[in-house]
Design a protein around this motif. Sequence first.
Motif, PDB file in Angstrom:
ATOM      1  N   GLY A 139       4.411   4.073   3.353  1.00 34.87           N
ATOM      2  CA  GLY A 139       3.605   2.950   2.917  1.00 34.87           C
ATOM      3  C   GLY A 139       3.782   1.717   3.783  1.00 34.87           C
ATOM      4  N   THR A 140       3.060   0.666   3.424  1.00 35.50           N
ATOM      5  CA  THR A 140       3.078  -0.584   4.191  1.00 35.50           C
ATOM      6  C   THR A 140       3.169  -1.783   3.249  1.00 35.50           C
ATOM      7  N   VAL A 141       3.724  -2.870   3.786  1.00 35.38           N
ATOM      8  CA  VAL A 141       3.727  -4.165   3.101  1.00 35.38           C
ATOM      9  C   VAL A 141       3.339  -5.211   4.131  1.00 35.38           C
ATOM     10  N   THR A 142       2.288  -5.966   3.854  1.00 37.51           N
ATOM     11  CA  THR A 142       1.872  -7.020   4.776  1.00 37.51           C
ATOM     12  C   THR A 142       1.725  -8.343   4.033  1.00 37.51           C
ATOM     13  N   LEU A 183       7.603  -5.131   6.726  1.00 42.92           N
ATOM     14  CA  LEU A 183       8.680  -4.161   6.849  1.00 42.92           C
ATOM     15  C   LEU A 183       9.320  -4.165   8.231  1.00 42.92           C
ATOM     16  N   ALA A 184       8.631  -4.746   9.204  1.00 48.56           N
ATOM     17  CA  ALA A 184       9.188  -4.851  10.553  1.00 48.56           C
ATOM     18  C   ALA A 184      10.061  -6.103  10.708  1.00 48.56           C
ATOM     19  N   MET A 185      10.089  -6.944   9.673  1.00 53.57           N
ATOM     20  CA  MET A 185      10.816  -8.213   9.752  1.00 53.57           C
ATOM     21  C   MET A 185      12.229  -8.077   9.205  1.00 53.57           C
ATOM     22  N   SER A 186      13.144  -8.897   9.736  1.00 57.21           N
ATOM     23  CA  SER A 186      14.470  -9.041   9.132  1.00 57.21           C
ATOM     24  C   SER A 186      14.324  -9.849   7.845  1.00 57.21           C
ATOM     25  N   VAL A 187      15.386  -9.907   7.058  1.00 51.92           N
ATOM     26  CA  VAL A 187      15.326 -10.618   5.784  1.00 51.92           C
ATOM     27  C   VAL A 187      14.970 -12.086   5.991  1.00 51.92           C
ATOM     28  N   ASP A 188      15.596 -12.732   6.976  1.00 53.35           N
ATOM     29  CA  ASP A 188      15.317 -14.147   7.192  1.00 53.35           C
ATOM     30  C   ASP A 188      13.896 -14.357   7.714  1.00 53.35           C
ATOM     31  N   GLU A 189      13.394 -13.413   8.487  1.00 52.30           N
ATOM     32  CA  GLU A 189      12.013 -13.519   8.972  1.00 52.30           C
ATOM     33  C   GLU A 189      11.022 -13.406   7.810  1.00 52.30           C
ATOM     34  N   LYS A 221       0.831  -1.208   0.000  1.00 55.35           N
ATOM     35  CA  LYS A 221       0.000   0.000   0.000  1.00 55.35           C
ATOM     36  C   LYS A 221       0.867   1.261   0.000  1.00 55.35           C
ATOM     37  N   ASP A 222       0.713   2.064  -1.037  1.00 56.09           N
ATOM     38  CA  ASP A 222       1.330   3.391  -1.136  1.00 56.09           C
ATOM     39  C   ASP A 222       2.817   3.351  -0.768  1.00 56.09           C
ATOM     40  N   LEU A 223       3.540   2.413  -1.373  1.00 56.20           N
ATOM     41  CA  LEU A 223       4.947   2.202  -1.023  1.00 56.20           C
ATOM     42  C   LEU A 223       5.842   3.257  -1.674  1.00 56.20           C
ATOM     43  N   HIS A 224       6.613   3.931  -0.836  1.00 56.10           N
ATOM     44  CA  HIS A 224       7.602   4.915  -1.286  1.00 56.10           C
ATOM     45  C   HIS A 224       8.981   4.414  -0.871  1.00 56.10           C
ATOM     46  N   VAL A 225       9.913   4.442  -1.815  1.00 54.36           N
ATOM     47  CA  VAL A 225      11.258   3.915  -1.564  1.00 54.36           C
ATOM     48  C   VAL A 225      12.296   4.856  -2.169  1.00 54.36           C
ATOM     49  N   SER A 226      13.374   5.077  -1.436  1.00 52.97           N
ATOM     50  CA  SER A 226      14.464   5.900  -1.957  1.00 52.97           C
ATOM     51  C   SER A 226      15.788   5.161  -1.832  1.00 52.97           C
ATOM     52  N   VAL A 227      16.769   5.615  -2.606  1.00 52.70           N
ATOM     53  CA  VAL A 227      18.128   5.092  -2.516  1.00 52.70           C
ATOM     54  C   VAL A 227      19.071   6.268  -2.332  1.00 52.70           C
ATOM     55  N   GLU A 228      20.206   5.982  -1.701  1.00 48.35           N
ATOM     56  CA  GLU A 228      21.205   7.031  -1.464  1.00 48.35           C
ATOM     57  C   GLU A 228      22.085   7.160  -2.693  1.00 48.35           C
ATOM     58  N   THR A 229      22.256   8.380  -3.170  1.00 50.18           N
ATOM     59  CA  THR A 229      23.136   8.647  -4.310  1.00 50.18           C
ATOM     60  C   THR A 229      24.177   9.683  -3.898  1.00 50.18           C
ATOM     61  N   GLU A 230      25.093   9.977  -4.805  1.00 49.12           N
ATOM     62  CA  GLU A 230      26.122  10.989  -4.514  1.00 49.12           C
ATOM     63  C   GLU A 230      25.494  12.358  -4.248  1.00 49.12           C
ATOM     64  N   ASP A 231      24.330  12.560  -4.817  1.00 54.00           N
ATOM     65  CA  ASP A 231      23.644  13.844  -4.656  1.00 54.00           C
ATOM     66  C   ASP A 231      22.580  13.811  -3.561  1.00 54.00           C
ATOM     67  N   GLY A 232      22.616  12.734  -2.746  1.00 51.18           N
ATOM     68  CA  GLY A 232      21.624  12.600  -1.675  1.00 51.18           C
ATOM     69  C   GLY A 232      20.560  11.580  -2.029  1.00 51.18           C
ATOM     70  N   PRO A 233      19.519  11.453  -1.183  1.00 49.11           N
ATOM     71  CA  PRO A 233      18.481  10.458  -1.426  1.00 49.11           C
ATOM     72  C   PRO A 233      17.718  10.735  -2.728  1.00 49.11           C
ATOM     73  N   LYS A 234      17.429   9.659  -3.468  1.00 48.59           N
ATOM     74  CA  LYS A 234      16.633   9.771  -4.677  1.00 48.59           C
ATOM     75  C   LYS A 234      15.432   8.855  -4.559  1.00 48.59           C
ATOM     76  N   GLU A 235      14.228   9.412  -4.744  1.00 51.78           N
ATOM     77  CA  GLU A 235      13.017   8.604  -4.629  1.00 51.78           C
ATOM     78  C   GLU A 235      12.851   7.763  -5.893  1.00 51.78           C
ATOM     79  N   ILE A 236      12.685   6.446  -5.709  1.00 55.16           N
ATOM     80  CA  ILE A 236      12.504   5.524  -6.834  1.00 55.16           C
ATOM     81  C   ILE A 236      11.043   5.110  -6.958  1.00 55.16           C
ATOM     82  N   LEU A 237      10.467   4.646  -5.855  1.00 57.36           N
ATOM     83  CA  LEU A 237       9.036   4.308  -5.857  1.00 57.36           C
ATOM     84  C   LEU A 237       8.263   5.467  -5.259  1.00 57.36           C
TER      85      LEU A 237
END
Length: 252
Positions: free
Chosen positions: A64-67, A74-80, A7-23
């Motif tokens: 946003g959320t992922v369930t 999003l509250a889980m570790s990768v293995d979880e 739901k309404d997922l927003h995601v960014s990555v760090e770049t040389e120029d600072g955070p860049k929104e991808i989703l």
Amino acid sequence: MSTLEIKDLHVSVETEDGPKEILKGVTLTIKDGETHAIMGPNGSGKSTTAYSIAGHPKYTITGGTVTLDGQDVLAMSVDERAQAGMFLAMQYPVEVPGVSMANFLRTAKTSLDGEAPKLRTWVKDVNGALDRMNLDPAFSQRSVNEGFSGGEKKRAEIAQLDLLDPKVAILDEIDSGLDIDALKVVSDGINDFRSREGKGVLLITHYTRILRYVKPDFVHVFVDGRIAESGGPELAEELETNGYTKYVGAHA
């Protein structure tokens, strides 16, 4: 019954120029028994969606959320997340020198099930999964992906999917680099998985050719970090004919 809800997922990555929104607000629900295909031009956010859901540390969830079945992914570790029933087949599977396929798979299965599979039946299961992917049983004694061809890596990913039996399979360009014979083998493996009860598939691809073997229930066009349009299998055929021009222009 299993449901992956984004739901309404927003995601960014760090770049040389600072955070860049991808989703920029992706909403998508995958119910069991459904296959969703994500298509779109390069840089539109397809793979970012997959890796963000799986928990890759490169990506920062900013909203946003992922369930999965109501659980906060999003509250889980990768293995979880894996233990909860998520599986990611990577576009570029990594090599793990010194760890055999057999040990890797048995360790993963033990972690998922909470107990080690019986060795005698497990060897049979592994050999069967490899055979279905046209991989020699000797692959089980080789280091994970080390020295594998591109096609062998992709077929090994589907053998893992077969054995680990998650609730939801996220397949990131599983068809890239495959010749027609390997594509058919991989597609058969995906179809076998999704024929099982309570399974969902999120299939990310650039091309419609795999969708001729793995029929999607829904097709979503990603442009600039958003879903520009959703439809049925006919949407993929339209994209094959006309490309993404009208969607890219609308979101420019």
